[in-house]
Design an enzyme around this catalytic site. Sequence first.
Site, mmCIF file in Angstrom:
data_model
loop_
_atom_site.group_PDB
_atom_site.id
_atom_site.type_symbol
_atom_site.label_atom_id
_atom_site.label_comp_id
_atom_site.label_asym_id
_atom_site.label_seq_id
_atom_site.Cartn_x
_atom_site.Cartn_y
_atom_site.Cartn_z
ATOM 1 N N ASP A 65 0.883 -1.173 0.000
ATOM 2 C CA ASP A 65 0.000 0.000 0.000
ATOM 3 C C ASP A 65 0.916 1.216 0.000
ATOM 4 O OD1 ASP A 65 -1.596 2.156 0.616
ATOM 5 O OD2 ASP A 65 -2.618 1.182 2.293
ATOM 6 N N ASN A 92 2.285 5.923 -10.069
ATOM 7 C CA ASN A 92 1.048 5.878 -10.855
ATOM 8 C C ASN A 92 -0.189 5.553 -10.019
ATOM 9 O OD1 ASN A 92 -0.627 5.182 -13.444
ATOM 10 N ND2 ASN A 92 -0.629 3.291 -12.226
ATOM 11 N N TYR A 157 -9.941 14.935 -5.409
ATOM 12 C CA TYR A 157 -9.085 14.293 -6.413
ATOM 13 C C TYR A 157 -8.271 15.325 -7.197
ATOM 14 C CZ TYR A 157 -7.741 11.624 -10.590
ATOM 15 O OH TYR A 157 -7.027 11.049 -11.616
HETATM 16 N N1 LIG Z 1 -7.809 6.617 -16.687
HETATM 17 C C1 LIG Z 1 -7.883 7.927 -16.800
HETATM 18 O O1 LIG Z 1 -8.640 8.448 -17.631
HETATM 19 C C2 LIG Z 1 -7.015 8.816 -15.948
HETATM 20 C C3 LIG Z 1 -7.114 10.200 -16.153
HETATM 21 C C4 LIG Z 1 -6.319 11.042 -15.378
HETATM 22 C C5 LIG Z 1 -5.455 10.513 -14.439
HETATM 23 N N2 LIG Z 1 -5.376 9.170 -14.261
HETATM 24 C C6 LIG Z 1 -4.428 8.683 -13.240
HETATM 25 O O2 LIG Z 1 -3.665 7.628 -13.777
HETATM 26 C C7 LIG Z 1 -3.307 6.717 -12.737
HETATM 27 C C8 LIG Z 1 -3.701 5.310 -13.147
HETATM 28 O O3 LIG Z 1 -5.099 5.317 -13.424
HETATM 29 P P1 LIG Z 1 -5.870 4.103 -14.090
HETATM 30 O O4 LIG Z 1 -6.975 4.709 -14.866
HETATM 31 O O5 LIG Z 1 -4.928 3.148 -14.743
HETATM 32 O O6 LIG Z 1 -6.516 3.481 -12.772
HETATM 33 P P2 LIG Z 1 -6.832 1.983 -12.337
HETATM 34 O O7 LIG Z 1 -7.874 2.118 -11.271
HETATM 35 O O8 LIG Z 1 -7.135 1.136 -13.514
HETATM 36 O O9 LIG Z 1 -5.462 1.504 -11.701
HETATM 37 C C9 LIG Z 1 -4.975 2.053 -10.500
HETATM 38 C C10 LIG Z 1 -4.237 0.966 -9.758
HETATM 39 O O10 LIG Z 1 -3.732 1.539 -8.546
HETATM 40 C C11 LIG Z 1 -3.858 0.581 -7.529
HETATM 41 N N3 LIG Z 1 -3.877 1.219 -6.218
HETATM 42 C C12 LIG Z 1 -4.860 1.988 -5.680
HETATM 43 N N4 LIG Z 1 -4.529 2.360 -4.439
HETATM 44 C C13 LIG Z 1 -3.310 1.837 -4.187
HETATM 45 C C14 LIG Z 1 -2.438 1.867 -3.062
HETATM 46 N N5 LIG Z 1 -2.786 2.519 -1.933
HETATM 47 N N6 LIG Z 1 -1.262 1.216 -3.128
HETATM 48 C C15 LIG Z 1 -0.914 0.529 -4.254
HETATM 49 N N7 LIG Z 1 -1.701 0.457 -5.354
HETATM 50 C C16 LIG Z 1 -2.880 1.108 -5.307
HETATM 51 C C17 LIG Z 1 -5.186 -0.119 -7.841
HETATM 52 O O11 LIG Z 1 -5.258 -1.386 -7.194
HETATM 53 C C18 LIG Z 1 -5.138 -0.215 -9.364
HETATM 54 O O12 LIG Z 1 -4.589 -1.432 -9.825
HETATM 55 C C19 LIG Z 1 -4.017 7.200 -11.468
HETATM 56 O O13 LIG Z 1 -3.109 7.935 -10.671
HETATM 57 C C20 LIG Z 1 -5.110 8.101 -12.017
HETATM 58 O O14 LIG Z 1 -5.474 9.090 -11.083
HETATM 59 C C21 LIG Z 1 -6.144 8.313 -14.983
#
Ligand SMILES: NC(=O)c1ccc[n+]([C@@H]2O[C@H](COP(=O)([O-])OP(=O)(O)OC[C@H]3O[C@@H](n4cnc5c(N)ncnc54)[C@H](O)[C@@H]3O)[C@@H](O)[C@H]2O)c1
Length: 254
Positions: A65, A92, A157
Site C-alpha cells: 500500500d 502511478n 481528487y
Molecule cells: N484513466 C484515466 O482516464 C485517468 C485520467 C487522469 C489521471 N489518471 C491517473 O492515472 C493513474 C492510473 O489510473 P488508471 O486509470 O490506470 O486506474 P486503475 O484504477 O485502472 O489503476 C490504478 C491501480 O492503482 C492501484 N492502487 C490503488 N490504491 C493503491 C495503493 N494505496 N497502493 C498501491 N496500489 C494502489 C489499484 O489497485 C489499481 O490497480 C491514477 O493515478 C489516475 O489518477 C487516470
Amino acid sequence: MSDNSASYRVAIVTGAAAGIGAACSRRLAKQGVAVAVLDLDAERCADTVAAIRGAGGTALAVGADVADRASVKAAVAQVRETLGAISILVNNAGVTDFTPFEDVTDARWDFIYAVNVRGPFIMTQECLPDMKAAGWGRIVNISSSSAQTGATSMIPYSSSKGAVVTMTRSMAQEFGPYGITVNNIPPGSVMGTIMSEANRDRFQIPTEVLLQSVPVRRLGEPDDIANACAWLCHEDSGYVTGQTIGVNGGRVVS
Ligand SMILES: NC(=O)c1ccc[n+]([C@@H]2O[C@H](COP(=O)([O-])OP(=O)(O)OC[C@H]3O[C@@H](n4cnc5c(N)ncnc54)[C@H](O)[C@@H]3O)[C@@H](O)[C@H]2O)c1
C-alpha cells in the site's frame, strides 16, 4: 529512440496490476528495464508480470500500500534484494472520487490524499537513496488533466493531483543536482482502465460527446501514457525535468 539495455536499470511502477500502470510496466520492460510491478497485493500483479516475462522481459510482483510507510519499506527492500538498486520510479497508483464538495467527509478527503499525495511522497523518499548513490534517476508522477482544468465534484481528487504537479516541480529542483529528473504526466481521458470504466458507467457520457473536446478525435489508451513515460525514463530525456507533459490528444493545451 535507442535501446536502454546498455545500463541495467530497475524500475518500480505503482498501481501496476492494471490500466496505465500495467502499460507503463510492459513498455519499460520492452526497453530493457527490470520492472517491479507493485499493487495492493502481489497476486493482482500476476497478469502484468506474465505479459512481461512472456515477451522476454524481467518482472517481479510486489504487494504494498503506497500510503503505508512500513508496507513501502518492505516492498522496496524486496525489490532491492531481488532485482537490485532502484533507478526509476513511476508513481502511478491513484484513487478517484466524484463526491459533490458539500458531501465530502474528512475521512474521504484524507483517504484520497493518503494514496495520491502521501503515496508518491513515501515511495520517492524510500527509493531516493539508490538514485542519489548512482548519480542517476528518473521519477515520473502520474497526475491528471483535472489538476490543470479543475473539475466539478472532483475537488479532493483534482486538488490532490495539483499537489502532485507542484511536488514534481519542487522535487525536480531539489534532486536535479544528483542526476535525477522528475516529471509528471497528466492524462486526459484514458479508456480501458478500472478507473475510467467505472467513470464511464457512472456518468454514461456518449463517446461522441467526449470526443468533441479532444482535437485528435480519439480517446486515450494506456499505451499513449506508457510511451511518454518510457521516454521520460530514458537516457534521451536527461535535460527534461520539472515538466508537465500533457498526453491528452490536445484536450488541454498550454
Ligand atoms: N484513466 C484515466 O482516464 C485517468 C485520467 C487522469 C489521471 N489518471 C491517473 O492515472 C493513474 C492510473 O489510473 P488508471 O486509470 O490506470 O486506474 P486503475 O484504477 O485502472 O489503476 C490504478 C491501480 O492503482 C492501484 N492502487 C490503488 N490504491 C493503491 C495503493 N494505496 N497502493 C498501491 N496500489 C494502489 C489499484 O489497485 C489499481 O490497480 C491514477 O493515478 C489516475 O489518477 C487516470
